[in-house]
Design an enzyme around this catalytic site. Structure first.
Site, mmCIF file in Angstrom:
data_model
loop_
_atom_site.group_PDB
_atom_site.id
_atom_site.type_symbol
_atom_site.label_atom_id
_atom_site.label_comp_id
_atom_site.label_asym_id
_atom_site.label_seq_id
_atom_site.Cartn_x
_atom_site.Cartn_y
_atom_site.Cartn_z
ATOM 1 N N ARG A 99 0.848 -1.212 0.000
ATOM 2 C CA ARG A 99 0.000 0.000 0.000
ATOM 3 C C ARG A 99 0.878 1.254 0.000
ATOM 4 N NH1 ARG A 99 -4.384 -1.884 4.693
ATOM 5 N NH2 ARG A 99 -4.235 -4.105 4.246
ATOM 6 N N LYS A 103 -9.278 -5.353 -5.736
ATOM 7 C CA LYS A 103 -9.943 -5.597 -4.449
ATOM 8 C C LYS A 103 -11.453 -5.551 -4.640
ATOM 9 C CE LYS A 103 -8.151 -5.663 -0.698
ATOM 10 N NZ LYS A 103 -7.675 -6.905 -0.053
ATOM 11 N N ASP A 145 -4.296 -1.241 -3.793
ATOM 12 C CA ASP A 145 -5.609 -1.881 -3.928
ATOM 13 C C ASP A 145 -6.523 -0.984 -4.747
ATOM 14 O OD1 ASP A 145 -5.213 -4.031 -1.716
ATOM 15 O OD2 ASP A 145 -4.669 -2.136 -0.756
HETATM 16 O O1 G3P Z 1 -1.476 -8.088 -1.883
HETATM 17 C C1 G3P Z 1 -1.109 -8.537 -0.640
HETATM 18 C C2 G3P Z 1 -2.034 -8.051 0.448
HETATM 19 O O2 G3P Z 1 -2.198 -6.667 0.302
HETATM 20 C C3 G3P Z 1 -3.370 -8.716 0.453
HETATM 21 O O3 G3P Z 1 -4.154 -8.421 1.569
HETATM 22 O O4 G3P Z 1 -5.846 -7.184 2.850
HETATM 23 O O5 G3P Z 1 -3.563 -6.287 2.704
HETATM 24 O O6 G3P Z 1 -5.064 -6.241 0.719
HETATM 25 P P1 G3P Z 1 -4.673 -6.985 1.965
HETATM 26 CA CA CA Z 2 -3.684 -5.431 -0.931
#
Ligand code: G3P
Ligand code: CA
Length: 229
Positions: free
Chosen positions: A11, A106, A39
């Site tokens: 992120r 996402k 995302d």
């Molecule tokens: O892409 C890896 C990781 O970011 C996946 O989980 O919830 O952090 O988006 P999350």
């Molecule tokens: Ca992610």
């Protein structure tokens, strides 16, 4: 794997600056990362925005689902009281080919719009296919990417099973498996790599775990503090 380990900012550089903001992307670039993970969701007016949660409540002064707000409404909000929610295009323009972008699909129905933006950046802004890696937990989004352009690199996210991820990866000729760090073993890394997949694990933040993942031979580490990799 003999290629160098990829240092991937999660992120942006989430430990240091509010996640998925332009400032967080810039911080990750300062750390000379090989890739940045973000995302994406589609908002009500159709644009792709970079934001993690399905709802606005945790990170902004707004409330409710991202997908039920127009871009104009989202732009009036503040992330952590300070930052704008960026569009995917703003993030791409910030990265500007300085590293790979790992776009996690996402939100629902994000594959096609993402692929169209990627095509535009390849056709008009001198990006190439290797600058992009598209990951998702949602198999149908990855299938849609594969249908749009089977040369685009995809990564199958899993927090449940590396072997299931490999099985699905095979159906879309994926580039990589993205397992949660808690799933990773030396053996399943080897198995995935022998089948031709890169292994990019997340979210690996502490020194000990980073070291362990390196000894397991993963191809990339996604971290909130990529400076520690
Ligand atoms: O892409 C890896 C990781 O970011 C996946 O989980 O919830 O952090 O988006 P999350
Ligand atoms: Ca992610």
């Amino acid at each position: 794997m003999s290629e160098k380990l990829l240092k991937i900012g999660h992120r942006g550089a989430k430990t240091y600056v509010a996640e998925n903001t332009i400032a967080s992307i810039e911080k990750a670039l300062e750390f000379d990362v090989d890739a940045i993970e973000v995302d994406v969701h589609k908002c009500k007016s159709g644009e792709l925005v970079v934001f993690h949660d399905f709802t606005l409540d945790r990170m902004t002064n707004g409330s409710g689902e991202v997908s039920k707000h127009t871009l104009k409404q989202l732009k009036n909000l503040k992330v952590n009281g300070q930052y704008e929610i960026p569009t995917l295009e703003q993030v791409l323009d910030t990265i500007d080919k300085k590293c790979i972008i790992n776009i996690e699909l996402k939100g629902r129905d994000t594959a096609l719009a993402t692929c169209k933006i990627i095509s535009k950046y390849i056709d008009t802004k001198q990006w190439n296919l290797n600058h992009f890696l598209i990951s998702s937990f949602q198999h149908h989004e990855l299938e849609a990417v594969y249908k749009f352009n089977n040369q685009l690199r995809t990564g199958v996210l899993t927090k449940a099973s590396v072997s299931d991820a490999i099985e699905f990866a095979n159906t879309i000729n994926a580039y990589a498996i993205h397992p949660n760090v808690a799933l990773v073993t030396k053996d399943n890394v080897k198995t995935a790599q022998e089948k031709g997949y890169k292994v990019l694990t997340w979210t690996v933040n502490d020194q000990l775990s980073i070291k362990r993942m390196k000894t397991y031979g993963v191809d990339g580490i996604i971290s909130d503090n990529p400076d520690l990799i």
